[in-house]
Design a protein around this motif. Structure first.
Motif, PDB file in Angstrom:
ATOM      1  N   ASP A 140       1.154   4.946   0.794  1.00  0.00           N
ATOM      2  CA  ASP A 140       0.242   5.350   1.007  1.00  0.00           C
ATOM      3  C   ASP A 140       1.653   7.547   0.812  1.00  0.00           C
ATOM      4  O   ASP A 140       2.297   7.992   0.873  1.00  0.00           O
ATOM      5  CB  ASP A 140       1.413   5.497   2.708  1.00  0.00           C
ATOM      6  CG  ASP A 140       0.158   7.193   4.095  1.00  0.00           C
ATOM      7  OD1 ASP A 140      -0.795   7.865   3.100  1.00  0.00           O
ATOM      8  OD2 ASP A 140       1.486   7.421   5.013  1.00  0.00           O
TER       9      ASP A 140
ATOM     10  N   SER B   1       3.609   8.975   9.588  1.00  0.00           N
ATOM     11  CA  SER B   1       2.591   9.084   8.383  1.00  0.00           C
ATOM     12  C   SER B   1       3.643   9.590   7.060  1.00  0.00           C
ATOM     13  O   SER B   1       4.598  11.253   7.554  1.00  0.00           O
ATOM     14  CB  SER B   1       1.140   9.571   8.484  1.00  0.00           C
ATOM     15  OG  SER B   1       1.105  11.318   8.923  1.00  0.00           O
ATOM     16  N   SER B   2       3.455   9.752   5.538  1.00  0.00           N
ATOM     17  CA  SER B   2       3.893  10.711   4.391  1.00  0.00           C
ATOM     18  C   SER B   2       3.094  12.480   5.024  1.00  0.00           C
ATOM     19  O   SER B   2       4.230  12.992   4.596  1.00  0.00           O
ATOM     20  CB  SER B   2       3.248  10.337   3.457  1.00  0.00           C
ATOM     21  OG  SER B   2       1.880   9.757   3.217  1.00  0.00           O
TER      22      SER B   2
ATOM     23  N   GLU C 144      -3.042   7.137  10.569  1.00  0.00           N
ATOM     24  CA  GLU C 144      -1.494   6.495  10.566  1.00  0.00           C
ATOM     25  C   GLU C 144      -1.337   5.394  10.007  1.00  0.00           C
ATOM     26  O   GLU C 144      -0.300   5.038  10.010  1.00  0.00           O
ATOM     27  CB  GLU C 144      -0.794   7.571  11.181  1.00  0.00           C
ATOM     28  CG  GLU C 144      -0.889   8.786  11.228  1.00  0.00           C
ATOM     29  CD  GLU C 144      -0.327   9.797  12.342  1.00  0.00           C
ATOM     30  OE1 GLU C 144       0.480   8.985  12.785  1.00  0.00           O
ATOM     31  OE2 GLU C 144       0.306  10.777  11.331  1.00  0.00           O
TER      32      GLU C 144
ATOM     33  N   LYS D  99      -7.135   5.729   1.277  1.00  0.00           N
ATOM     34  CA  LYS D  99      -7.772   4.240   2.398  1.00  0.00           C
ATOM     35  C   LYS D  99      -8.905   3.656   1.788  1.00  0.00           C
ATOM     36  O   LYS D  99      -9.332   4.102   1.018  1.00  0.00           O
ATOM     37  CB  LYS D  99      -8.007   4.990   3.458  1.00  0.00           C
ATOM     38  CG  LYS D  99      -7.256   5.973   4.413  1.00  0.00           C
ATOM     39  CD  LYS D  99      -6.171   5.213   4.919  1.00  0.00           C
ATOM     40  CE  LYS D  99      -5.352   6.211   5.566  1.00  0.00           C
ATOM     41  NZ  LYS D  99      -3.607   5.243   5.851  1.00  0.00           N
TER      42      LYS D  99
ATOM     43  N   THR E 279      -4.702   0.921   6.565  1.00  0.00           N
ATOM     44  CA  THR E 279      -4.030   1.133   4.781  1.00  0.00           C
ATOM     45  C   THR E 279      -5.990   0.548   4.714  1.00  0.00           C
ATOM     46  O   THR E 279      -6.993   1.367   3.475  1.00  0.00           O
ATOM     47  CB  THR E 279      -3.409   0.275   4.378  1.00  0.00           C
ATOM     48  OG1 THR E 279      -3.762  -0.826   5.047  1.00  0.00           O
ATOM     49  CG2 THR E 279      -2.059   0.587   4.431  1.00  0.00           C
TER      50      THR E 279
ATOM     51  N   THR F  16      -8.368  10.062   1.320  1.00  0.00           N
ATOM     52  CA  THR F  16      -6.219  10.132   1.695  1.00  0.00           C
ATOM     53  C   THR F  16      -5.791   8.720   1.475  1.00  0.00           C
ATOM     54  O   THR F  16      -4.673   8.973   1.443  1.00  0.00           O
ATOM     55  CB  THR F  16      -6.777   9.791   3.515  1.00  0.00           C
ATOM     56  OG1 THR F  16      -7.240   8.620   3.933  1.00  0.00           O
ATOM     57  CG2 THR F  16      -7.219  11.372   3.817  1.00  0.00           C
TER      58      THR F  16
ATOM     59  N   TYR G  15       0.625  -1.275  -0.344  1.00  0.00           N
ATOM     60  CA  TYR G  15      -0.165   0.000  -0.016  1.00  0.00           C
ATOM     61  C   TYR G  15       0.867   0.732   0.655  1.00  0.00           C
ATOM     62  O   TYR G  15       2.125   1.348   1.001  1.00  0.00           O
ATOM     63  CB  TYR G  15      -1.006   0.191   1.179  1.00  0.00           C
ATOM     64  CG  TYR G  15      -1.551   1.612   1.351  1.00  0.00           C
ATOM     65  CD1 TYR G  15      -2.887   1.298   0.296  1.00  0.00           C
ATOM     66  CD2 TYR G  15      -0.772   2.096   1.979  1.00  0.00           C
ATOM     67  CE1 TYR G  15      -3.620   2.432   0.409  1.00  0.00           C
ATOM     68  CE2 TYR G  15      -2.020   3.581   2.055  1.00  0.00           C
ATOM     69  CZ  TYR G  15      -3.246   3.724   1.669  1.00  0.00           C
ATOM     70  OH  TYR G  15      -4.581   4.883   1.745  1.00  0.00           O
TER      71      TYR G  15
END
Length: 390
Positions: free
Chosen positions: A6, A187-188, A338, A383, A341, A381, A4
């Motif tokens: 991010d 997180s990114s 965060e 997800k 996913t 975002t 995944y």
């Protein structure tokens, strides 16, 4: 291996410009994510138009399986020509990462992408070729979990030029900063904000150029199951709870009645906390085997407020740091934004007697609305969201 990605980005406009001349396009498909960062010639409206056209065209072409040659040719034929300089110019970087871990990079005149593996700089070997008179650098590579890719516009490497730094920040210093501030659990979004805040400081909050940071963080997929509200048919309590527990991933329960049902079916005890970390958020509870147990709609509404603040373009590091607080809403927001996913919502449709009190500010419709808003925000975002009404 399934991955995944991010992805987040942050931009600041050139001082006194209302529009940003950098543009980011993120296109997710079932098997890959394509991210384009385009930097239009100059600044303001003209640069914004050039960058928007470039990112949209390239993103659409690449996500439909066509190659970089087709994308560059189309951009060259489509972009409007600048009357002052006689060129149609927008630099760009493209990253495409497939779920199976295969990656592709193409760059045209943008600063090189920074790659970190396990927190250490790992260079990308690129090859060059000329497409429509443009020198394109390309790389194909394998992506591993915890790889971080940082795409930057030239406003990053020029940060502070003529102000706090004579020659600007420069790529080597930027990549060193990214390595030094990297946190595996960050997180990114947090990493992008950190880097952009450093650029803004170097510019003394008066950026001399549009400045954009795009971060892509590869993760192993992490699933989360959230159950809120009792099933409308109480004879299905055991079946719903059994499926909730059997689902792979973390488990979150929102609501007192829902917690009692889960505890009863599992034969577990509910241990309620009396600690109020935040007066606006009811305390949490503990059930063995459940990662987080909270109150229902009040906590969910506060969670939604926190998430909205974090994903807002105007958000700052302070909004992200609020997710580290210990109250139920902050913990839930952090898990959703965060740490997960994909999220599966079990939404019970039974009427909660507490909501029949005319003085209670929230009702059944509000619960559904909160879940739908939460789902929409998390989808935005990147997800993967599923909702089951039971």
């Amino acid at each position: 291996m399934s991955l995944y990605i991010d992805v987040s980005y942050e931009s600041i406009n050139k001082y006194r410009e209302e529009l940003c001349g950098d543009k980011v396009e993120i296109i997710r498909s079932p098997d890959s994510v394509v991210v384009v960062l385009a930097d239009g010639l100059g600044s303001g409206v003209k640069a914004n138009i050039l960058a928007t056209l470039t990112s949209k065209i390239i993103g659409t072409i690449m996500s439909n399986g066509l190659d970089i040659e087709e994308a560059v040719n189309t951009v060259a034929k489509t972009l409007p020509v600048c009357k002052e300089r006689g060129v149609a110019y927008s630099t760009f970087s493209i990253i495409q990462i497939f779920n199976n871990g295969e990656g592709y990079l193409a760059e045209f005149d943008n600063p090189s992408v920074v790659r970190l593996r396990k927190g250490k700089i790992m260079s990308l070997e690129t090859e060059s070729r000329v497409v429509n008179d443009k020198l394109i650098k390309e790389a194909r590579f394998k992506v591993s979990p915890d790889d971080l890719f940082v795409m930057i516009s030239d406003g990053v490497i020029h940060a502070g030029i003529g102000q706090t730094l004579n020659l600007g920040w420069q790529w080597e210093n930027v990549s060193d900063y990214i390595q030094r501030t990297y946190k595996k659990d960050a997180s990114s979004k947090t990493l992008a904000k950190l880097l952009l805040a450093a650029c803004d400081n170097l510019y003394s909050h008066e950026p001399g150029d549009d400045t954009t940071v795009v971060t892509l963080k590869a993760k192993k997929p992490v699933k989360l199951n959230l159950m809120i509200g009792p099933p409308v048919d109480s004879s299905r309590d055991e079946e719903i709870v059994s499926r909730f527990i059997a689902n792979e991933g973390k488990k979150v329960i929102c609501g007192g009645t829902t917690s009692q049902i889960v505890a009863r079916v599992l034969g577990k005890e509910i241990k309620t906390s009396i600690e109020y970390f935040n007066p606006a958020v009811p305390p949490t509870a503990e059930i063995e085997g459940i990662n987080l147990t909270t109150e229902g709609v009040l906590t969910l509404r506060k969670t939604l407020d926190l998430l909205k603040a974090c994903v807002s373009p105007e958000s700052g590091m302070g909004d992200m740091l609020k997710l580290n607080k210990k109250d139920g809403a902050s913990r839930l927001a952090k898990m959703l934004l965060e740490e997960s996913t994909s999220i599966y919502f079990f939404v019970g449709r039974a009427m909660n007697p507490a909501h029949q009190n005319p003085e209670f500010p929230l009702n059944m419709g509000m619960k559904f609305k909160l879940v739908e808003e939460l789902a929409a925000l998390l989808t935005q975002t990147g997800k993967h969201i599923s909702i089951e009404y039971c």
